[in-house]
Design a protein around this motif. Structure first.
Motif, PDB file in Angstrom:
ATOM      1  N   ASP A  85       3.999 -22.215  10.522  1.00 44.77           N
ATOM      2  CA  ASP A  85       3.713 -21.561  11.800  1.00 44.77           C
ATOM      3  C   ASP A  85       4.830 -20.595  12.178  1.00 44.77           C
ATOM      4  OD1 ASP A  85       1.320 -22.901  12.159  1.00 44.77           O
ATOM      5  OD2 ASP A  85       2.193 -24.490  13.401  1.00 44.77           O
ATOM      6  N   ARG A  86       6.069 -21.030  11.987  1.00 42.49           N
ATOM      7  CA  ARG A  86       7.213 -20.173  12.301  1.00 42.49           C
ATOM      8  C   ARG A  86       7.229 -18.937  11.401  1.00 42.49           C
ATOM      9  NH1 ARG A  86      12.680 -22.738  11.745  1.00 42.49           N
ATOM     10  NH2 ARG A  86      13.301 -20.808  12.805  1.00 42.49           N
ATOM     11  N   LEU A  87       6.950 -19.155  10.113  1.00 41.96           N
ATOM     12  CA  LEU A  87       6.943 -18.034   9.172  1.00 41.96           C
ATOM     13  C   LEU A  87       5.832 -17.043   9.510  1.00 41.96           C
ATOM     14  CD1 LEU A  87       7.509 -19.977   5.821  1.00 41.96           C
ATOM     15  CD2 LEU A  87       9.214 -18.773   7.196  1.00 41.96           C
ATOM     16  N   ASP A  88       4.657 -17.568   9.855  1.00 43.73           N
ATOM     17  CA  ASP A  88       3.529 -16.696  10.196  1.00 43.73           C
ATOM     18  C   ASP A  88       3.828 -15.888  11.455  1.00 43.73           C
ATOM     19  OD1 ASP A  88       2.105 -17.633   8.025  1.00 43.73           O
ATOM     20  OD2 ASP A  88       0.910 -19.058   9.180  1.00 43.73           O
ATOM     21  N   ALA A  89       4.453 -16.526  12.438  1.00 42.00           N
ATOM     22  CA  ALA A  89       4.790 -15.819  13.674  1.00 42.00           C
ATOM     23  C   ALA A  89       5.802 -14.714  13.402  1.00 42.00           C
ATOM     24  CB  ALA A  89       5.340 -16.808  14.705  1.00 42.00           C
ATOM     25  N   PHE A  90       6.804 -15.019  12.569  1.00 42.91           N
ATOM     26  CA  PHE A  90       7.786 -13.994  12.225  1.00 42.91           C
ATOM     27  C   PHE A  90       7.117 -12.834  11.495  1.00 42.91           C
ATOM     28  CE2 PHE A  90      10.556 -11.953   9.178  1.00 42.91           C
ATOM     29  CZ  PHE A  90      11.630 -11.581   9.976  1.00 42.91           C
TER      30      PHE A  90
ATOM     31  N   PHE B  24       7.096  -8.993  12.586  1.00 44.39           N
ATOM     32  CA  PHE B  24       7.712  -8.011  11.700  1.00 44.39           C
ATOM     33  C   PHE B  24       6.747  -6.861  11.410  1.00 44.39           C
ATOM     34  CE2 PHE B  24       8.916  -6.689   7.284  1.00 44.39           C
ATOM     35  CZ  PHE B  24      10.128  -6.115   7.607  1.00 44.39           C
ATOM     36  N   LYS B  25       5.492  -7.208  11.153  1.00 44.26           N
ATOM     37  CA  LYS B  25       4.501  -6.173  10.841  1.00 44.26           C
ATOM     38  C   LYS B  25       4.141  -5.349  12.077  1.00 44.26           C
ATOM     39  CE  LYS B  25       1.297  -6.802   7.805  1.00 44.26           C
ATOM     40  NZ  LYS B  25       0.115  -7.309   7.056  1.00 44.26           N
ATOM     41  N   SER B  26       4.317  -5.926  13.268  1.00 44.59           N
ATOM     42  CA  SER B  26       3.954  -5.216  14.490  1.00 44.59           C
ATOM     43  C   SER B  26       4.914  -4.065  14.788  1.00 44.59           C
ATOM     44  CB  SER B  26       3.949  -6.182  15.671  1.00 44.59           C
ATOM     45  OG  SER B  26       5.279  -6.523  16.045  1.00 44.59           O
ATOM     46  N   GLY B  27       6.160  -4.189  14.287  1.00 44.29           N
ATOM     47  CA  GLY B  27       7.153  -3.168  14.554  1.00 44.29           C
ATOM     48  C   GLY B  27       7.747  -3.226  15.943  1.00 44.29           C
ATOM     49  N   LYS B  28       7.364  -4.263  16.725  1.00 41.32           N
ATOM     50  CA  LYS B  28       7.907  -4.395  18.070  1.00 41.32           C
ATOM     51  C   LYS B  28       9.375  -4.829  18.002  1.00 41.32           C
ATOM     52  CE  LYS B  28       4.776  -7.340  19.298  1.00 41.32           C
ATOM     53  NZ  LYS B  28       3.949  -8.292  20.087  1.00 41.32           N
ATOM     54  N   PRO B  29      10.175  -4.445  19.007  1.00 38.30           N
ATOM     55  CA  PRO B  29      11.573  -4.876  19.030  1.00 38.30           C
ATOM     56  C   PRO B  29      11.669  -6.395  18.909  1.00 38.30           C
ATOM     57  CG  PRO B  29      11.149  -3.255  20.737  1.00 38.30           C
ATOM     58  CD  PRO B  29       9.815  -3.631  20.168  1.00 38.30           C
ATOM     59  N   PRO B  30      12.660  -6.909  18.149  1.00 39.00           N
ATOM     60  CA  PRO B  30      13.818  -6.192  17.600  1.00 39.00           C
ATOM     61  C   PRO B  30      13.563  -5.564  16.224  1.00 39.00           C
ATOM     62  CG  PRO B  30      14.031  -8.519  17.142  1.00 39.00           C
ATOM     63  CD  PRO B  30      12.763  -8.360  17.929  1.00 39.00           C
ATOM     64  N   PHE B  31      12.311  -5.512  15.795  1.00 44.23           N
ATOM     65  CA  PHE B  31      12.014  -4.984  14.465  1.00 44.23           C
ATOM     66  C   PHE B  31      11.779  -3.485  14.534  1.00 44.23           C
ATOM     67  CE2 PHE B  31      10.353  -9.344  14.665  1.00 44.23           C
ATOM     68  CZ  PHE B  31      11.184  -9.932  13.736  1.00 44.23           C
ATOM     69  N   SER B  32      12.326  -2.775  13.543  1.00 38.44           N
ATOM     70  CA  SER B  32      12.162  -1.327  13.515  1.00 38.44           C
ATOM     71  C   SER B  32      11.825  -0.829  12.113  1.00 38.44           C
ATOM     72  CB  SER B  32      13.448  -0.645  14.012  1.00 38.44           C
ATOM     73  OG  SER B  32      14.552  -1.022  13.194  1.00 38.44           O
ATOM     74  N   ALA B  33      11.320  -1.731  11.258  1.00 42.01           N
ATOM     75  CA  ALA B  33      10.982  -1.331   9.891  1.00 42.01           C
ATOM     76  C   ALA B  33       9.789  -0.377   9.907  1.00 42.01           C
ATOM     77  CB  ALA B  33      10.663  -2.563   9.054  1.00 42.01           C
ATOM     78  N   PRO B  34       9.833   0.690   9.119  1.00 43.80           N
ATOM     79  CA  PRO B  34       8.716   1.636   9.087  1.00 43.80           C
ATOM     80  C   PRO B  34       7.458   0.993   8.545  1.00 43.80           C
ATOM     81  CG  PRO B  34      10.309   2.113   7.345  1.00 43.80           C
ATOM     82  CD  PRO B  34      10.931   1.078   8.219  1.00 43.80           C
TER      83      PRO B  34
END
Length: 225
Positions: free
Chosen positions: A5-10, A14-24
Motif C-alpha cells: 500500500d505504501r509503495l503504491d501510494a508513493f 511520483f507519477k502525478s508530478g505533484k510536489p515534492p516530486f518534479s520528475a518530467p
C-alpha cells in the motif's frame, strides 16, 4: 497500511508530478518499458528457488567487518534481501518494513541481512537513514546477486535516462558495470537449502516481510531422521 500500500501510494504520487516530486512525465514510459522487458525476458526464471542450495557468501558490512553466511546459518535460518540501493525510495520503504518485522524474525530464530551493490559508505547511509538494526552488506559487482540468479544489466536507454537524472550508479556502487539486483528475498535453512524465494523484476512490487514467517519456522524445525 501494508508495505505494498505504501509503495503504491508513493508510485501514484511520483507519477502525478505533484510536489515534492518534479520528475518530467516522459521518464515514466521509459521506466515502465524497462520493467516490462525484464519481465517478458523471463529474468526471474534464472533465480534460485525453494529447494535449491544457496551459495555461501562473504561480504563487508559498512564498518568493513566481513560477514559470513556460514556463520549466520550456524545460528539458525537466514533471511537475505537483495535491494537496489539507498537512492531507491521503494527499497528504503522495504528496508523500513523489514526492520519492523525484525523482532518476529528474531523470535523465530532467524537472522536478517540486506545486500546491495552500493559502496560501504552508501550502505552506512542506508542503515542510518532507515534506522536499521540488521547488517547492510556491499556486494561489489553484484557477484553474490549473480550467484542467486538475480543480477541483470540495465539496457542502454535506461542507462541514458539514469545519467540524465543524475543517478550515477558507478558512483553509488564503485563499479562501472551498470548492473542491479532484482528486488528479492530468500529464506535459507541452516542446511543451506532455500525454503522461500520471492523475486520480482518489477521493483515497485514487494511482498510483506511477515509473509516469510511460515518458511522461517519450517527452516527452524529440526528434521527428525
Amino acid at each position: 497500511m501494508t508495505l505494498q500500500d505504501r509503495l503504491d501510494a508513493f508510485k501514484a504520487d511520483f507519477k502525478s508530478g505533484k510536489p515534492p516530486f518534479s520528475a518530467p512525465a516522459h521518464i515514466h514510459p521509459i521506466m515502465a518499458r524497462a520493467t516490462a522487458e525484464l519481465i517478458a525476458g523471463g529474468a526471474a526464471s534464472s533465480a534460485l528457488k525453494a529447494g535449491d542450495k544457496a551459495p555461501d557468501f562473504t561480504l563487508a558490512a559498512p564498518d568493513g567487518v566481513l560477514v559470513l553466511s556460514t556463520r549466520l546459518l550456524a545460528r539458525g535460518p537466514l533471511v537475505v534481501s537483495f535491494y537496489r540501493g539507498v537512492w531507491c525510495p521503494y527499497c528504503n520503504m522495504e528496508l523500513e518494513a523489514l526492520q519492523a518485522a525484525l523482532p518476529d524474525f528474531a523470535a523465530a530464530g532467524a537472522s536478517l541481512v540486506a545486500i546491495s551493490p552500493q559502496t560501504r559508505a552508501n550502505s552506512r547511509k542506508s542503515a542510518r537513514e532507515n534506522g536499521l538494526g540488521f547488517p547492510i552488506l556491499s556486494d561489489t559487482h553484484n557477484d553474490v546477486a549473480a550467484a542467486f540468479g538475480v543480477r541483470f544489466a540495465l539496457p542502454d536507454y535506461l542507462v541514458d535516462l539514469y545519467k540524465a537524472l543524475g543517478n550515477q550508479l558507478p558512483s553509488f556502487n564503485g563499479d562501472e558495470s551498470w548492473t542491479l539486483p532484482m528486488p528479492s528475498r530468500f529464506v535459507i535453512g541452516s542446511d543451506g537449502i532455500i525454503t522461500y524465494a520471492e523475486v520480482n523484476p518489477d521493483y515497485t512490487r514487494r511482498p510483506e516481510p511477515r509473509d516469510m514467517l511460515p518458511a522461517i519456522r519450517r527452516a527452524s524445525t529440526p528434521v527428525l531422521v
